[in-house]
Scaffold this motif. Structure first.
Motif, PDB file in Angstrom:
ATOM      1  N   UNK A 138      51.822  76.186  70.657  1.00  0.00           N
ATOM      2  CA  UNK A 138      51.693  74.948  69.899  1.00  0.00           C
ATOM      3  C   UNK A 138      51.268  73.776  70.779  1.00  0.00           C
ATOM      4  N   UNK A 139      51.411  73.932  72.110  1.00  0.00           N
ATOM      5  CA  UNK A 139      51.009  72.849  73.006  1.00  0.00           C
ATOM      6  C   UNK A 139      49.522  72.982  73.293  1.00  0.00           C
ATOM      7  N   UNK A 140      48.793  71.888  73.098  1.00  0.00           N
ATOM      8  CA  UNK A 140      47.352  71.893  73.291  1.00  0.00           C
ATOM      9  C   UNK A 140      46.992  72.339  74.708  1.00  0.00           C
ATOM     10  N   UNK A 141      45.946  73.180  74.828  1.00  0.00           N
ATOM     11  CA  UNK A 141      45.512  73.665  76.142  1.00  0.00           C
ATOM     12  C   UNK A 141      45.196  72.521  77.094  1.00  0.00           C
ATOM     13  N   UNK A 142      44.750  71.408  76.516  1.00  0.00           N
ATOM     14  CA  UNK A 142      44.397  70.253  77.334  1.00  0.00           C
ATOM     15  C   UNK A 142      45.563  69.743  78.160  1.00  0.00           C
TER      16      UNK A 142
END
Lengths: 265, 299
Positions: A138-142
């Motif tokens: 759920x955590x953005x790859x960015x």
């Protein structure tokens, strides 16, 4: 009461005893339930984290192990797993891994408690792995990339950047898992662990008053899970902090430095 | 052409400001610790910081980079333009090891990226640790900022100095406060990213990258995700950074910025460099048909 045409009468006195005035062994059973649930949950989270990271590992063997573990554990009944760990370990190892009494840190624990806790932890790990994996996803790859870009090694970016954010997604289902864990410990009665459910089973077989015993034990479980849900609400509120800056007291950096920013005074 | 300064023909204007001892320009020296006029001793102006040779990269069957070679010199600002899908962003990400290249070489500061020298002098793929160390030298600014939402502006900036470099918290905070002042956000020190506008977030992201004292800054369409009215403030900060002598590779769609601040413009299309040259030449008289067509569309 005795004039009522009821086949089995509810023994309010016994019921009251069970709720308000337990004997010594009852309190022991209650404590056993709580500490098994806590230890099994903690171990389960650790196992789940390891499995979730293994499932994302570039090493194929790790991914295969993680996949097999979750497949087998989630696909078989927990009571079978408990029996397998308790009886199977002794059988396959050829010696008593879980004897009747084990000295551990000066405590006398029954082997069944240890085997049962391990079995619950192994079971929990498979479910936590899925929860943690979806939390990390759920955590953005960015976010990870931003950590890498400032020179963090991958594991540091994972630990300092991704996991704290994943925690916000992981904590609510983790709370539900623990709620479930408190109740699942009752299954350990079947390998002879003296916990809450076992305590009422023993009482009922001595008195033949199952309803009083089982309703009272149900209320005890309800009390434990309710207390836990209160704790859960507090934890979740804390985790949502950075979305609501006005609720914030001191940022971590100021706690480290022991200084309060001007604006916060 | 929108933002071109009259009488300031491109990157030459930056060098001119840097050469004269009495120049007063907007933000000159604002983002550098040294006066822009003094080159660091023993440092040859024009030494290549980035040297990419025949870089190829594919995602599955799609060829994204098809033999890209580019040198970026010290204190130079190179702007990469081109249509979307040209491979600009992928190339930039390769320069910071966020993407692995399939073939070719990239050297930063004379060190092959993603490689390490073994005791026998042989080159081998670098481990996680060496890659991380190489990245500390290179600042990267993302299109979508990627500020860490669970940390305040200040905490975003001090994170890497404290935990990667091992800088003392006190001095890291001091540096971060100075950087926040330089990006004109001193008052937002304790604000969480969710409370900042896009432009403010991007300026904090720039400060975060600068906190590691990089020798090279990479900008990946740093203003593409911004509201039109906040684009300017970010471009201004980037311009000040360029004036301060920072070596920069800027992937951008802001042609005005490229023309004004860039020393060299690189036009990419279909995974190749189509044409490169000084801004005044490339914008006014592009040699390649592909460049002409692209510029006709965007200018």
């Amino acid at each position: 009461m005795s004039s009522l045409p009821v086949a089995i009468q509810f023994d309010w006195e016994l019921f009251g005893e069970r709720i308000f005035n337990g004997e010594g062994v009852f309190w022991e059973a209650l404590v056993t339930t709580v500490y098994i649930a806590v230890i099994a949950q903690v171990l389960g989270v650790v196992l789940g984290l390891i499995t979730a990271l293994a499932a994302r590992s570039p090493v194929r063997v790790f991914r295969a192990l993680a996949w097999t573990y979750t497949l087998v554990i989630r696909g078989t009944p927990i009571i079978v797993q408990i029996f397998f760990v308790y009886f199977g370990a002794n059988l396959f190892l050829g010696f008593d891994l879980f004897p009747r009494e084990v000295g551990l840190f000066g405590l006398a624990l029954s082997g069944a408690v240890i085997a049962g806790t391990i079995a619950l932890a192994i079971n929990e790990g498979a479910y936590m792995a899925e929860i943690i994996r979806s939390g990390i996803d759920s955590v953005d790859d960015g976010q990870l990339e931003a950590g890498l870009a400032v020179g963090m090694p991958r594991h540091m970016a994972m630990r300092r950047i991704v996991l704290p954010q994943a925690a916000r997604v992981i904590i609510p289902p983790l709370g539900n898992q623990f709620n479930s864990m408190i109740k699942t410990t009752s299954l350990l009665a079947f390998i002879g662990v003296y916990e809450l459910f076992q305590d009422s089973q023993v009482g009922y077989s001595a008195t033949f008053k199952p309803v009083e015993y089982f309703v009272s034990v149900a209320l005890w479980y309800l009390l434990l899970t309710t207390l836990w849900s209160l704790v859960q609400v507090r934890i979740e509120r804390r985790l949502g902090r950075h979305d609501l800056p006005e609720q914030r007291e001191k940022g971590p950096i100021w706690r480290t430095l022991g200084r309060v920013p001007e604006e916060a005074r | 052409m929108r933002r071109a300064r009259s009488g300031a023909p491109s990157g030459a204007f930056r060098r001119r400001l840097g050469d004269g001892p009495t120049t007063v320009g907007i933000g000159v020296g604002l983002l550098s610790d040294e006066a822009p006029t003094t080159a660091r001793p023993g440092e040859r102006e024009g030494a290549a910081i980035v040297s990419a040779r025949e870089v190829c990269k594919s995602f599955g069957r799609t060829v994204v980079l098809d033999g890209v070679s580019l040198d970026v010199h010290r204190r130079e600002v190179v702007c990469i333009i081109g249509p979307s899908g040209a491979g600009k962003t992928t190339f930039l990400r390769c320069l910071n090891l966020l993407e692995r290249i399939d073939s070719g070489t990239i050297e930063v500061n004379g060190q092959p990226l993603g490689m390490r020298q073994e005791n026998g002098g042989e080159w081998a793929p670098a481990g996680e640790k060496q890659q991380a160390r190489q990245r500390t030298e290179i600042g990267f600014v993302f299109q979508r900022f990627n500020l860490w939402p669970h940390k305040t502006a200040l905490e975003n900036i001090v994170e890497a100095p404290i935990h990667v470099r091992g800088t003392e918290a006190e001095s890291a905070v001091e540096t971060a406060e100075r950087l926040l002042e330089r990006v004109h956000l001193a008052e937002k020190r304790d604000a969480y990213p969710s409370r900042l506008s896009g432009g403010q977030q991007q300026r904090v992201a720039i400060a975060r990258a600068l906190a590691m004292n990089p020798k090279l800054m990479l900008f990946d369409e740093a203003t593409s995700a911004l509201d039109p009215e906040t684009v300017r403030e970010v471009l201004d900060v980037m311009k000040e950074l360029a004036l301060g002598g920072m070596t920069m590779v800027v992937v951008t769609h802001e042609m005005g910025f490229a023309r004004e601040v860039g020393d060299r413009i690189v036009m990419m299309s279909d995974g190749r460099i189509v044409e490169e040259g000084a801004p005044e030449q490339l914008f006014a008289a592009p040699r390649e048909e592909r460049t002409k067509r692209f510029l006709d569309k965007v200018l």
